[in-house]
Enzyme design. Structure first.
Site: not given
Ligand code: PNS
Length: 160
Positions: A17, A41, A91, A128
């Site tokens: 990132h 959430k 990616r 992540s």
């Protein structure tokens, strides 16, 4: 003013990132890095304000970068903030399908365009999700997250 939005969960921000932020900031007058979250959430491993703080820390020295937290639809956030372009890093082929779907839906809804940056080869394997998994087991996150936030990320994940 050419303004771009780089949205994501950033839970936590990774070296990949950081690379996209650095490269995009050189292409636009202003780059807004948006921590997108859904208040309905579960909050994720890192609190939203912690993710914002880490993004600010790793954007140090990039004067045209702002970091904000948002909830809601990307197209609404873009419209409300005068943003014409969304930035996403790609990616792999795995990213491709879902990213194309989002980009096409956003364009269909309001004409919001998405630009993709090819992830630098040294970061294509970093996510992540993997950072969280490695960190929770006390693994070494050196190189996977920016050095300025390395100890903080390791400590938070280890304490989970
Ligand atoms: O880092 P992530 O989790 O891959 O980011 C995904 C994100 C936050 C960019 C995406 O889920 C999103 O845009 N969420 C906002 C809600 C929205 O607009 N959904 C419709 C997308 S077509």
């Amino acid at each position: 003013m050419r303004k771009a939005l780089y949205p994501g969960s950033f839970d936590p921000v990774t070296s990949g990132h950081r690379d996209i932020i650095r490269r995009t900031s050189a292409l636009f007058d202003q780059l807004i890095v948006g921590v997108l979250h859904n208040p309905q959430k579960p909050s994720g491993a890192f609190a939203v304000n912690d993710r914002v703080a880490m993004l600010m820390e790793i954007s140090h020295g990039l004067d045209n970068v702002r970091v904000c937290a948002f909830s809601g639809l990307l197209v609404d956030i873009a419209r409300e903030n005068g943003i014409q372009t969304v930035i996403r890093g790609l990616r792999s082929g795995q990213d491709f399908e879902s990213e194309m779907q989002m980009a096409r839906l956003n364009r269909q809804m309001t004409g919001l365009e998405t630009m993709f940056l090819a992830a630098s080869p040294e970061y294509v394997h970093i996510s992540s999700n993997m950072v969280r998994e490695i960190g929770r087991f006390g693994g070494d996150l050196h190189g996977l997250v920016p050095g300025r936030i390395l100890s903080h990320v390791s400590e938070v994940l280890r304490a989970e």
